[in-house]
Design a protein around this motif. Structure first.
Motif, PDB file in Angstrom:
ATOM      1  N   GLN A  95       0.817  -1.215   0.000  1.00 29.45           N
ATOM      2  CA  GLN A  95       0.000   0.000   0.000  1.00 29.45           C
ATOM      3  C   GLN A  95       0.848   1.261   0.000  1.00 29.45           C
ATOM      4  OE1 GLN A  95      -2.531  -1.738   3.437  1.00 29.45           O
ATOM      5  NE2 GLN A  95      -3.851  -0.185   2.502  1.00 29.45           N
ATOM      6  N   ILE A  96       2.147   1.093  -0.194  1.00 34.69           N
ATOM      7  CA  ILE A  96       3.080   2.223  -0.151  1.00 34.69           C
ATOM      8  C   ILE A  96       3.716   2.401  -1.527  1.00 34.69           C
ATOM      9  CG2 ILE A  96       5.298   2.986   0.812  1.00 34.69           C
ATOM     10  CD1 ILE A  96       4.277   1.468   3.419  1.00 34.69           C
ATOM     11  N   VAL A  97       3.783   3.660  -1.967  1.00 39.63           N
ATOM     12  CA  VAL A  97       4.451   4.007  -3.222  1.00 39.63           C
ATOM     13  C   VAL A  97       5.467   5.095  -2.925  1.00 39.63           C
ATOM     14  CG1 VAL A  97       4.204   4.840  -5.593  1.00 39.63           C
ATOM     15  CG2 VAL A  97       2.383   3.456  -4.562  1.00 39.63           C
ATOM     16  N   VAL A  98       6.724   4.817  -3.237  1.00 38.77           N
ATOM     17  CA  VAL A  98       7.806   5.786  -3.071  1.00 38.77           C
ATOM     18  C   VAL A  98       7.962   6.546  -4.382  1.00 38.77           C
ATOM     19  CG1 VAL A  98      10.261   6.087  -2.565  1.00 38.77           C
ATOM     20  CG2 VAL A  98       8.949   4.280  -1.411  1.00 38.77           C
ATOM     21  N   SER A  99       8.025   7.872  -4.279  1.00 40.80           N
ATOM     22  CA  SER A  99       8.052   8.711  -5.475  1.00 40.80           C
ATOM     23  C   SER A  99       9.196   9.712  -5.428  1.00 40.80           C
ATOM     24  CB  SER A  99       6.717   9.457  -5.611  1.00 40.80           C
ATOM     25  OG  SER A  99       5.631   8.568  -5.689  1.00 40.80           O
ATOM     26  N   ALA A 102       7.332  14.350  -2.437  1.00 38.00           N
ATOM     27  CA  ALA A 102       5.914  14.324  -2.086  1.00 38.00           C
ATOM     28  C   ALA A 102       5.053  14.999  -3.148  1.00 38.00           C
ATOM     29  CB  ALA A 102       5.700  14.995  -0.738  1.00 38.00           C
ATOM     30  N   LYS A 103       5.637  15.942  -3.895  1.00 40.80           N
ATOM     31  CA  LYS A 103       4.874  16.600  -4.961  1.00 40.80           C
ATOM     32  C   LYS A 103       4.434  15.577  -6.013  1.00 40.80           C
ATOM     33  CE  LYS A 103       6.122  20.704  -6.309  1.00 40.80           C
ATOM     34  NZ  LYS A 103       6.788  21.871  -6.975  1.00 40.80           N
ATOM     35  N   GLN A 104       5.346  14.679  -6.406  1.00 37.24           N
ATOM     36  CA  GLN A 104       4.945  13.641  -7.351  1.00 37.24           C
ATOM     37  C   GLN A 104       3.946  12.686  -6.722  1.00 37.24           C
ATOM     38  OE1 GLN A 104       7.803  10.708  -8.808  1.00 37.24           O
ATOM     39  NE2 GLN A 104       6.664  10.526 -10.719  1.00 37.24           N
ATOM     40  N   SER A 105       4.109  12.400  -5.441  1.00 37.07           N
ATOM     41  CA  SER A 105       3.147  11.535  -4.754  1.00 37.07           C
ATOM     42  C   SER A 105       1.735  12.084  -4.887  1.00 37.07           C
ATOM     43  CB  SER A 105       3.513  11.414  -3.270  1.00 37.07           C
ATOM     44  OG  SER A 105       4.758  10.789  -3.085  1.00 37.07           O
ATOM     45  N   ARG A 247      14.972  14.093  -3.100  1.00 40.00           N
ATOM     46  CA  ARG A 247      13.696  13.874  -3.794  1.00 40.00           C
ATOM     47  C   ARG A 247      13.093  12.505  -3.494  1.00 40.00           C
ATOM     48  NH1 ARG A 247      11.801  17.370  -3.341  1.00 40.00           N
ATOM     49  NH2 ARG A 247      10.220  17.113  -4.933  1.00 40.00           N
ATOM     50  N   VAL A 248      12.781  12.256  -2.226  1.00 38.83           N
ATOM     51  CA  VAL A 248      12.128  11.006  -1.849  1.00 38.83           C
ATOM     52  C   VAL A 248      10.859  11.336  -1.054  1.00 38.83           C
ATOM     53  CG1 VAL A 248      12.392   8.710  -0.865  1.00 38.83           C
ATOM     54  CG2 VAL A 248      14.432   9.984  -1.592  1.00 38.83           C
ATOM     55  N   GLY A 249       9.718  11.037  -1.648  1.00 38.02           N
ATOM     56  CA  GLY A 249       8.439  11.159  -0.964  1.00 38.02           C
ATOM     57  C   GLY A 249       7.715   9.834  -1.041  1.00 38.02           C
ATOM     58  N   TYR A 250       6.614   9.725  -0.305  1.00 38.77           N
ATOM     59  CA  TYR A 250       5.877   8.463  -0.355  1.00 38.77           C
ATOM     60  C   TYR A 250       4.446   8.665   0.096  1.00 38.77           C
ATOM     61  CZ  TYR A 250       7.080   8.353   4.685  1.00 38.77           C
ATOM     62  OH  TYR A 250       7.237   8.651   6.014  1.00 38.77           O
ATOM     63  N   ILE A 251       3.613   7.692  -0.263  1.00 34.81           N
ATOM     64  CA  ILE A 251       2.237   7.637   0.237  1.00 34.81           C
ATOM     65  C   ILE A 251       1.971   6.268   0.849  1.00 34.81           C
ATOM     66  CG2 ILE A 251       1.268   9.296  -1.401  1.00 34.81           C
ATOM     67  CD1 ILE A 251       0.123   6.825  -2.970  1.00 34.81           C
ATOM     68  N   GLY A 252       1.049   6.268   1.809  1.00 36.13           N
ATOM     69  CA  GLY A 252       0.360   5.062   2.221  1.00 36.13           C
ATOM     70  C   GLY A 252      -1.091   5.272   1.799  1.00 36.13           C
TER      71      GLY A 252
END
Length: 399
Positions: A95-99, A102-105, A247-252
């Motif tokens: 359920q996690i995507v690293v982008s 955070a802007k790309q997330s 440049r490391v963002g992510y979502i759950g």
């Protein structure tokens, strides 16, 4: 040749923060002593142990192939563990995507979620890119505004009044960029009570400033009963770990939306940089002490700048609870002039301060409040003192 640009790009607003930072850089290159308070970028170096983690990954020589689109499994496992331990959120690694930030997330989520005409409620003041990304995805922003008297926080009652049959999502940040406001447990629970009546509204909670918090306990709305399966929690490493350039963002996110965001990212950039991911893993699995020390330094700067801003006649300011911004109301200067030049709005005032005081700040209009300016105190104490003094002198010229 005729203008062949798409209507999409013609209509897209330029980031006001990046535009003002570019003006400041240009002046600096021309020898002007500009103090830039416009970018939301920590002035601390990335902690040494995180740098060493990246170097070790390079030396190991096994991180040069394309990573999985959604990020290395061990990094997603570490993020999953962080969510559970620190936020009470139960996102599995799938359920996690690293982008790439955070802007790309956030862009991934909007492009995967919105159809033309879908409405997104945006708590205002808001980060400048929210509206641009909603519009890029052909959605429509519905702004719900908080005011300085209430620390710029929109209320549950305002939220309810703004919901229509086209509402697809709600987005907000806590701690907030640009205001530094932090939503309390009680305020979020009141918002959740409203959302219970509308189960198909997705909540996007931007928590990138989570670690930079000065008192109010950080609460993730996704951890409140009934919200886990409909909340996208956005976070990253730029602010709390001083890793903006990595440049490391992510979502759950709910699994269906995480898969959709992964699909979107796979067609645009594919995975985040492999070495940056190894640095991020080091950050999450090591001692947070460097981050805590950084936050204490921000705390003292916050108190310094609050005192100095409070001394400037005509400036209304509150004490932010997190992040590293002030968002003072400066509307008392509108209509005043100097040397025949009238200050009509916050945009004019920000340009006046750049030209007269050599201080770069950003117009509040870009963040949804045309009466305010945003200034970052992610700068040295010496620069902050000088900047506040220059601003006070320049503003006194307006009559």
């Amino acid at each position: 040749m005729m203008d062949l640009r798409s209507e999409r790009i013609k209509n897209m607003a330029e980031s006001a923060t990046l535009a003002m930072a570019a003006k400041a850089r240009e002046l600096k290159q021309n020898g002007v002593d500009v103090i830039s308070l416009s970018l939301g970028e920590p002035d601390f170096k990335t902690p040494k142990h995180i740098q060493e983690g990246a170097k070790a990954a390079i030396d190991e020589g096994k991180y040069f192939a394309y990573p999985p689109v959604n990020g290395y499994l061990d990094l997603r496992e570490a993020i999953s563990a962080k969510f559970k331990k620190e936020n009470g959120l139960n996102y599995s690694p799938d359920q996690i995507v690293v982008s790439n930030g955070a802007k790309q997330s956030i862009a991934n989520v909007f492009l995967a979620l919105l159809d033309p005409g879908d409405e997104v409620i945006v708590f205002s003041p808001y980060w400048v890119s929210y509206s641009a990304l909603v519009e890029l995805a052909e959605g429509k922003c519905v702004f719900v505004s908080g005011d300085l008297e209430h620390d710029f926080k929109a209320t549950a009652e305002q939220l309810k009044a703004s919901i229509t049959d086209k509402t697809k999502a709600l987005i907000f940040s806590s701690p907030c960029n640009p205001t530094g406001s932090v939503f309390s447990q009680e305020e979020l629970e009141a918002i959740v009570e409203v959302l219970k009546e509308y189960p198909n509204i997705v909540v996007i909670s931007d928590e990138i400033y989570e670690l930079i918090n000065y008192g109010e306990k950080h609460v993730s709305i996704g951890a409140i009963a009934g919200m886990e399966d409909r909340t996208v929690t956005v976070n990253g490493f730029a602010k709390g770990f001083a890793m903006t350039g990595w440049r490391v963002g992510y979502i759950g996110a709910p699994l269906w939306l995480a898969k959709a965001a992964n699909k979107m990212q796979g067609q645009i950039t594919s995975a985040n940089c492999s070495i940056a991911q190894r640095a991020a893993l080091t950050a999450l699995t090591s001692d947070y002490e460097p981050s805590y020390k950084m936050v204490e330094e921000y705390r003292s700067r916050r108190e310094l700048v609050y005192g100095l801003l409070s001394e400037i006649p005509g400036v209304e300011v509150n004490m932010p609870g997190g992040a590293f911004y002030f968002f003072p109301n400066v509307s008392s200067y509108f209509g005043k002039s100097v040397n025949g030049k009238v200050i009509a709005d916050a945009t004019d005032l920000s340009l006046f301060l750049l030209e007269d005081a050599n201080v770069s700040v950003v117009t509040g209009e870009a963040f949804g409040d045309p009466g305010c300016l945003r200034l970052s105190y992610a700068a040295s104490v010496e620069d902050l003192k000088t900047a506040m003094s220059r601003m006070k002198t320049s503003l006194a010229k307006l009559a």
